[in-house]
Design an enzyme around this catalytic site. Sequence first.
Site, PDB file in Angstrom:
ATOM      1  NE  ARG A  57      -1.167 -15.414 -20.072  1.00 30.90           N
ATOM      2  CZ  ARG A  57      -0.351 -16.582 -20.257  1.00 30.90           C
ATOM      3  NH1 ARG A  57       0.105 -16.743 -20.861  1.00 30.90           N
ATOM      4  NH2 ARG A  57       0.199 -16.894 -19.218  1.00 30.90           N
ATOM      5  CG  ASP A  97      -1.567 -23.208 -19.405  1.00 33.30           C
ATOM      6  OD1 ASP A  97      -1.282 -24.224 -19.666  1.00 33.30           O
ATOM      7  OD2 ASP A  97      -1.171 -21.829 -18.927  1.00 33.30           O
ATOM      8  N   GLY A 146      -1.019 -28.161 -21.195  1.00 33.61           N
ATOM      9  CA  GLY A 146      -0.402 -27.059 -21.277  1.00 33.61           C
ATOM     10  C   GLY A 146      -0.848 -26.489 -22.050  1.00 33.61           C
ATOM     11  CD1 TRP A 181       6.399 -23.775 -19.375  1.00 32.98           C
ATOM     12  CD2 TRP A 181       7.452 -22.424 -19.046  1.00 32.98           C
ATOM     13  NE1 TRP A 181       6.075 -23.349 -18.999  1.00 32.98           N
ATOM     14  CE2 TRP A 181       6.748 -22.099 -18.474  1.00 32.98           C
ATOM     15  CE3 TRP A 181       9.211 -21.167 -19.464  1.00 32.98           C
ATOM     16  CZ2 TRP A 181       6.656 -21.100 -18.249  1.00 32.98           C
ATOM     17  CZ3 TRP A 181       8.799 -20.498 -18.831  1.00 32.98           C
ATOM     18  CH2 TRP A 181       7.508 -19.515 -18.028  1.00 32.98           C
ATOM     19  CG  ASN A 182       9.287 -30.930 -20.257  1.00 28.82           C
ATOM     20  OD1 ASN A 182       8.991 -31.432 -21.214  1.00 28.82           O
ATOM     21  ND2 ASN A 182       9.165 -32.161 -19.069  1.00 28.82           N
ATOM     22  CD1 TRP A 183       5.163 -27.794 -23.243  1.00 33.26           C
ATOM     23  CD2 TRP A 183       3.622 -29.288 -24.554  1.00 33.26           C
ATOM     24  NE1 TRP A 183       3.388 -27.586 -23.585  1.00 33.26           N
ATOM     25  CE2 TRP A 183       2.876 -27.948 -24.352  1.00 33.26           C
ATOM     26  CE3 TRP A 183       3.566 -29.868 -25.925  1.00 33.26           C
ATOM     27  CZ2 TRP A 183       1.994 -27.807 -25.016  1.00 33.26           C
ATOM     28  CZ3 TRP A 183       1.695 -30.015 -26.441  1.00 33.26           C
ATOM     29  CH2 TRP A 183       0.835 -28.865 -25.863  1.00 33.26           C
ATOM     30  CE1 TYR A 231      -1.449 -19.350 -23.538  1.00 35.15           C
ATOM     31  CE2 TYR A 231      -2.432 -19.655 -21.032  1.00 35.15           C
ATOM     32  CZ  TYR A 231      -0.778 -19.861 -22.216  1.00 35.15           C
ATOM     33  OH  TYR A 231       0.042 -20.301 -21.077  1.00 35.15           O
ATOM     34  CD  GLU A 239       2.303 -17.586 -26.055  1.00 37.84           C
ATOM     35  OE1 GLU A 239       1.972 -16.843 -25.414  1.00 37.84           O
ATOM     36  OE2 GLU A 239       1.870 -18.618 -25.226  1.00 37.84           O
ATOM     37  CD  GLN A 253       5.091 -28.248 -19.924  1.00 36.96           C
ATOM     38  OE1 GLN A 253       5.697 -27.717 -19.838  1.00 36.96           O
ATOM     39  NE2 GLN A 253       3.779 -26.870 -20.333  1.00 36.96           N
ATOM     40  CE1 TYR A 285       4.255 -18.775 -20.176  1.00 38.32           C
ATOM     41  CE2 TYR A 285       4.648 -17.998 -22.714  1.00 38.32           C
ATOM     42  CZ  TYR A 285       4.039 -18.420 -21.982  1.00 38.32           C
ATOM     43  OH  TYR A 285       2.439 -18.524 -21.647  1.00 38.32           O
TER      44      TYR A 285
HETATM   45  C1  DGY Z   1       1.489 -19.718 -17.738  1.00 42.14           C
HETATM   46  O1  DGY Z   1       2.333 -19.526 -17.510  1.00 42.14           O
HETATM   47  O2  DGY Z   1       0.931 -18.869 -18.849  1.00 42.14           O
HETATM   48  C2  DGY Z   1       2.014 -21.256 -18.237  1.00 42.14           C
HETATM   49  O3  DGY Z   1       1.570 -21.922 -19.483  1.00 42.14           O
HETATM   50  C3  DGY Z   1       2.494 -21.975 -17.194  1.00 42.14           C
HETATM   51  O4  DGY Z   1       3.635 -23.236 -17.089  1.00 42.14           O
END
Ligand code: DGY
Length: 425
Positions: free
Chosen positions: A196, A163, A161, A33-35, A348, A392, A101, A29
């Site tokens: 993922r 996903d 968030g 990212w917002n949150w 995830y 994560e 988000q 990433y």
């Molecule tokens: C991602 O790319 O996995 C993110 O969660 C999308 O914001």
Amino acid sequence: MKQDLINAAREVLRGTDRGSYTVPTNGLYPFQWNWDSVLSALGFAHFDEARAWTEIETLMAHQWPDGMVPHIIFHQMDDGYFPGPEVWNTGRPVPTSGISQPPVAGFAVRRIHDRARDKAMSAERARALLPRIHAWHEWFYRHRDPQGTGLVAIIHPWESGRDNSVDWDDAFTRVPTEGVQPFRRRDTAHANPEHRPTDEQYKRYIWLVQHFRNLNWDNARLHDASPFRMVDPGFNAILIRSCSDLAVLADELGEPDIARQSRAHAERGIAAMEILWNDALGQYACFDRAAGKLIDSPSVGGLLAAFCAIPQPRAAAIAARIGKLGETVRFLVPSHDPQAPEYDGKRYWRGPVWLIVNYMIADGLGAAGQTAMARRIEEDSIRLIEQSGFAEYYDPITAEPCGGGSFTWTAAMVIEILSTRTEAA
Ligand code: DGY
């Protein structure tokens, strides 16, 4: 030991700090990212208050004119992530995504201000952020609750968030894949593909992005035009909590209009949450607004509802429900019920434990007087870190670290949980 963990967490924050914002983790990433960013500010606040404020200010500086605060700010180009700015094509001066988000900023700003050592700086910076955060909340109620139900809908799973939550499986069958332009995922080059979302889910994520892009990111149209409109209890609880925290802060900082409007949103939201209560599950659950039906899915979204001031008996029921989940896992709180057939402890949001969610649930349960469960969730969180580092997310049974490593908000939560306890002691 505590101090060693805090020091290690600070090292993680240093490694993802880009000066005025952090990336969630290096590689997987590479943008803001917002949150992630806002929750990470809580960690910074314990050792560098000025830097904590900067984190949130940088995010809010990229607010759209209509009030929306995007979920990604593409500060610097990096082709290690998909979908990048050319896919979103939102036309912003600094490129951003086109969806939002969970709005944790109202909550975080109040918390950082309440604990501030430098009260003058804190008051000044909080006051400057108040109208922006308020405009973001107003944006949610205007554009994601056009019928005025008191609850907002997300229009893309990435907004929640969470996903690839099981919560969206049924609704996602209504999102087509025809016409999706060919793409190459990058996430699976950085993280184990088995941790993922699937390729099928990605096609639908991208279909929605293309659909909204074809509508020129016009938020007056996106909600009704989206085949995916989901009322998520966790998301709404975060918005409600941020509204009520903003109200308290606005009163303190002399902004009575913001205080009054924010309080009204929070009160309506809490009353409206009742329709999401699922007695059979003993928790809240999602409402599929596009299909007009409640979703019978035992995910952590319905437990995260405890983050706002739900009625005491509901908070007690959620604590009991988490206690039941604790009979099936070694580490609370799984993102999906391990006894449900869709559960996957490594993939995830379909089972793993996330520290930020643990933190918010524990905070809400603590405030509701469910202190034993709040404490247990915090202890499980720290045991996970001791065993498996700053990942994560984690398998709730084996503690296997999953997804990306050296994760910013995981580290921030460790600092927050451990420092808060020390300060309280
Ligand atoms: C991602 O790319 O996995 C993110 O969660 C999308 O914001």
